[in-house]
Design a protein around this motif. Structure first.
Motif, mmCIF file in Angstrom:
data_model
loop_
_atom_site.group_PDB
_atom_site.id
_atom_site.type_symbol
_atom_site.label_atom_id
_atom_site.label_comp_id
_atom_site.label_asym_id
_atom_site.label_seq_id
_atom_site.Cartn_x
_atom_site.Cartn_y
_atom_site.Cartn_z
ATOM 1 N N UNK A 138 -9.490 -0.442 -0.938
ATOM 2 C CA UNK A 138 -10.312 0.685 -0.481
ATOM 3 C C UNK A 138 -9.496 1.669 0.342
ATOM 4 N N UNK A 139 -8.743 1.160 1.318
ATOM 5 C CA UNK A 139 -7.944 2.042 2.176
ATOM 6 C C UNK A 139 -6.845 2.721 1.373
ATOM 7 N N UNK A 140 -6.261 2.020 0.418
ATOM 8 C CA UNK A 140 -5.209 2.609 -0.416
ATOM 9 C C UNK A 140 -5.759 3.773 -1.234
ATOM 10 N N UNK A 141 -6.934 3.570 -1.855
ATOM 11 C CA UNK A 141 -7.545 4.639 -2.654
ATOM 12 C C UNK A 141 -7.878 5.831 -1.762
ATOM 13 N N UNK A 188 -18.477 6.872 -0.905
ATOM 14 C CA UNK A 188 -18.318 6.577 0.525
ATOM 15 C C UNK A 188 -16.846 6.366 0.874
ATOM 16 N N UNK A 189 -16.105 5.800 -0.084
ATOM 17 C CA UNK A 189 -14.696 5.488 0.137
ATOM 18 C C UNK A 189 -13.836 6.740 0.182
ATOM 19 N N UNK A 190 -14.139 7.722 -0.690
ATOM 20 C CA UNK A 190 -13.250 8.882 -0.873
ATOM 21 C C UNK A 190 -13.769 10.157 -0.238
ATOM 22 N N UNK A 191 -15.091 10.215 0.051
ATOM 23 C CA UNK A 191 -15.658 11.453 0.548
ATOM 24 C C UNK A 191 -15.884 12.478 -0.542
ATOM 25 N N UNK A 192 -15.726 12.067 -1.805
ATOM 26 C CA UNK A 192 -15.934 12.945 -2.967
ATOM 27 C C UNK A 192 -17.078 12.384 -3.795
ATOM 28 N N UNK A 197 -1.699 4.897 -13.583
ATOM 29 C CA UNK A 197 -1.305 3.796 -12.716
ATOM 30 C C UNK A 197 -2.488 2.879 -12.491
ATOM 31 N N UNK A 198 -2.199 1.591 -12.319
ATOM 32 C CA UNK A 198 -3.234 0.600 -12.036
ATOM 33 C C UNK A 198 -3.014 0.050 -10.633
ATOM 34 N N UNK A 199 -4.081 0.021 -9.851
ATOM 35 C CA UNK A 199 -4.050 -0.586 -8.523
ATOM 36 C C UNK A 199 -4.985 -1.784 -8.563
ATOM 37 N N UNK A 200 -4.433 -2.959 -8.355
ATOM 38 C CA UNK A 200 -5.246 -4.166 -8.454
ATOM 39 C C UNK A 200 -4.991 -5.080 -7.271
ATOM 40 N N UNK A 242 0.830 -1.200 0.000
ATOM 41 C CA UNK A 242 0.000 0.000 0.000
ATOM 42 C C UNK A 242 0.870 1.257 0.000
ATOM 43 N N UNK A 243 1.973 1.212 0.719
ATOM 44 C CA UNK A 243 2.892 2.350 0.781
ATOM 45 C C UNK A 243 3.445 2.657 -0.605
ATOM 46 N N UNK A 244 3.864 1.613 -1.320
ATOM 47 C CA UNK A 244 4.381 1.785 -2.686
ATOM 48 C C UNK A 244 3.301 2.383 -3.586
ATOM 49 N N UNK A 245 2.056 1.923 -3.443
ATOM 50 C CA UNK A 245 0.949 2.412 -4.268
ATOM 51 C C UNK A 245 0.734 3.908 -4.068
ATOM 52 N N UNK A 246 0.759 4.356 -2.816
ATOM 53 C CA UNK A 246 0.522 5.772 -2.524
ATOM 54 C C UNK A 246 1.670 6.617 -3.067
ATOM 55 N N UNK A 247 2.902 6.159 -2.893
ATOM 56 C CA UNK A 247 4.067 6.911 -3.385
ATOM 57 C C UNK A 247 4.013 7.025 -4.912
#
Length: 584
Positions: free
Chosen positions: A378-381, A410-414, A367-370, A354-359
């Motif tokens: 969900x938490x990563x997004x 609901x996940x992002x607040x947007x 980028x693709x997150x799978x 998850x750390x690598x994904x955020x960076x």
């Protein structure tokens, strides 16, 4: 003109259209009230009519039906217009608005002057209308033109009816081609499958045989090849290899003789009325390529595309490559510092993946997150969106379906939208308002459930995304693919051209779910161990055997006992696990 959907014996009605409740100019669908001689008991008639006005006398055939809200209705299967026989009927017919230049007052004058001969006069001696006070030559010309148009409609409908075309299709054909309808149907009825929604190759082929088009007609072979590609696209394919398209076309274009119902299967044999010529198919494929009606390409073997699929695929690839030309100039140390402060302040911890994904999301334009269920997508997004906000990005969120969009909100607040709503789909134009010339107003965008995007939706989306906008595609390729053609997310990952972060660690809370464990076991090709269903079940995923024979395998399923959220995982143990798709 018969309707294949109506099997009940047909009833007949004759009467005068008293009023039109609804008429669609586009489809001809009509709801009207018919007077059969009792004004107090008007009958509701429903069906497709090329042109209909109050005052018309119609002979109708159809079936009676009971509408839950509107009561008894007569559903019209076929109809025929007849001339009104009374002075009142003629006057109402002419004054209904059917004939331009003739209103109720003018209709009254004409009928008063000519009586029961009115319609014959208009048909054969229209110049005599000058005898009627108040009608000048200019108006006579207008009446003559409109009368000719009405006559043309009748001729087209009679022609199509005589060749087995249903009323519904006949109306669509007339609306599309007008006076050229007879010429089009006679010359190339397969054009109907291209131009008219609802008429496919099989319907056009039936019409073609009724009007005498030869079974080896070039028009027929071309339409058959296109039909084969269309059917393949319904199964998710963007193209077909030559080794598939030729035998599939040959099978479709071969016509077997109709057999006597009393004959046994042995007596029937394989009687062929027309056997499609493979060499002719190859020749027509070559001609269609030369005319750019098909695109030929090479992928281990020769493959054939419809142009719309080929050019959408090519342009989408071009747009994606433009995204990959450069990364954004972002200081990685500052990004890592923000992540450390953010996680510390909220007392949370990111896994290494998850750390690598955020960076990566901070600097990559695409980028693709799978990852599978329970791996922390969900938490990563959520964290990536928080980072983008901190970086001053204007963020948009979208997903292919309304349910997925709601979950993303609901996940992002947007506020998240469906992709169609985000691109401002215009049902009148059947296209999107947002495109290369009118791009989205955002600098970062999250697309969730990306595995559900087909080729055309993905192409439309990337056309509307600004060049410097960051894109995060989120999805699980082991979930259900798109309904339309193309397996976009899976192909993008397989290309190894786009940065991909795979989340594989199943978190402790998710790992406690037998549903999630089972999904991961199946994806790894392992036979899952499931608790049998019982009244004392402890698991959220139970085994229902369904039956004891191999053919019962397709009925076996895993069932969640949670009554508030039922989860079904279909699993056939007699087939390869690698061929199964699961959705949790």
């Amino acid at each position: 003109m018969t309707s294949s959907s109506v099997t009940a014996p047909l009833s007949s009605l004759t009467g005068v259209i008293e009023r039109i409740t609804f008429h669609s100019e586009e489809s001809g669908y009509t709801v009207a009230r018919l007077n059969t001689g009792n004004v107090k008991q008007l009958i509701t008639v429903v069906g497709s009519f090329a042109n209909i006005q109050a005052g018309q006398t119609l002979q109708l055939q159809g079936v009676w039906a009971e509408h839950p809200s509107y009561g008894s209705q007569f559903q019209v299967v076929k109809y025929k217009e007849t001339k009104p026989a009374t002075l009142t009927g003629i006057e109402k017919y002419l004054g209904s608005g059917l004939i331009k230049g003739v209103g109720p007052v003018t209709a009254h004058r004409i009928v008063k002057h000519f009586g029961l001969e009115t319609l014959e006069i208009i048909e054969h001696q229209i110049d005599r209308l000058i005898e009627v006070p108040g009608i000048a030559k200019k108006r006579i010309a207008m009446i003559q033109k409109t009368w000719a148009e009405q006559k043309s409609i009748k001729e087209v409908m009679i022609f199509l009816s005589g060749h087995g075309v249903s009323t519904t299709y006949a109306v669509k054909i007339y609306k599309q081609y007008g006076e050229a309808a007879i010429a089009t149907v006679t010359t190339n009825p397969y054009q109907l499958a291209i131009d008219i929604f609802g008429i496919g190759f099989l319907t056009a082929d039936k019409i073609a045989r009724n009007v005498g088009v030869a079974p080896d007609s070039q028009f027929r072979y071309k339409a058959g090849i296109i039909h084969v590609l269309d059917k393949a696209s319904e199964d998710g394919h963007c193209y077909l290899p030559e080794s598939k398209i030729i035998p599939m076309s040959r099978e479709l274009l071969t016509i077997k003789e109709k057999q006597n119902e009393n004959e046994t299967s042995t007596e029937r044999g394989e009687n062929i009325e027309h056997e499609a010529d493979e060499r002719a198919i190859v020749s027509i494929l070559s001609e269609m390529v030369q005319l750019e009606e098909l695109i030929k390409d090479t992928d281990d073997e020769l493959i054939y595309y419809k142009p719309s699929f080929f050019y959408s695929e090519q342009h989408l690839a071009k747009l994606l490559l433009q995204k990959l030309e450069s990364s954004l100039g972002v200081e990685e140390d500052r990004v890592k510092s923000w992540i450390n402060r953010y996680t510390a302040s909220r007392k949370i911890e990111l896994s290494p993946q998850q750390y690598v994904a955020v960076v990566k999301a901070a600097s990559e334009k695409l980028m693709i997150l799978t990852g599978g269920p329970g791996t922390g997508k969900t938490f990563s997004v959520h964290t990536i969106v928080k980072l983008w906000k901190a970086m001053g990005r204007k963020i948009a969120c979208a997903a292919p379906t309304g349910r997925a969009a709601k979950r993303l909100s609901e996940m992002t607040g947007i506020e998240a939208k469906t992709i169609h709503r985000l691109l401002e789909f215009d049902p009148r134009e059947m296209g999107f308002k947002r495109d290369l010339d009118n791009p989205l107003e955002c600098s970062a965008i999250v697309i969730d459930e990306s595995s559900m995007m087909d080729l055309f939706l993905a192409h439309a989306l990337f056309k509307a995304i600004p060049k410097d906008c960051q894109v995060l595609l989120v999805g699980d390729i082991d979930q259900l693919p798109s309904v339309g053609a193309g397996n976009v997310l899976s192909d993008l990952i397989a290309s190894e051209k786009i940065p991909v972060v795979r989340l594989t660690q199943v978190f402790r809370q998710a790992a406690e779910s037998a549903i999630i464990r089972t999904a991961h076991q199946i994806n790894r090709g392992q036979y899952p161990q499931i608790e049998p269903i019982s009244m004392k079940a402890n698991s959220d995923c139970l085994w229902h055997s369904g039956g004891t024979e191999p053919e019962h395998g397709g009925n076996r399923r895993f069932v969640s006992p949670d009554a508030t959220r039922l989860n079904f995982l279909f699993f056939t143990p007699f087939l390869s696990l690698n061929d199964k798709k699961c959705k949790c």
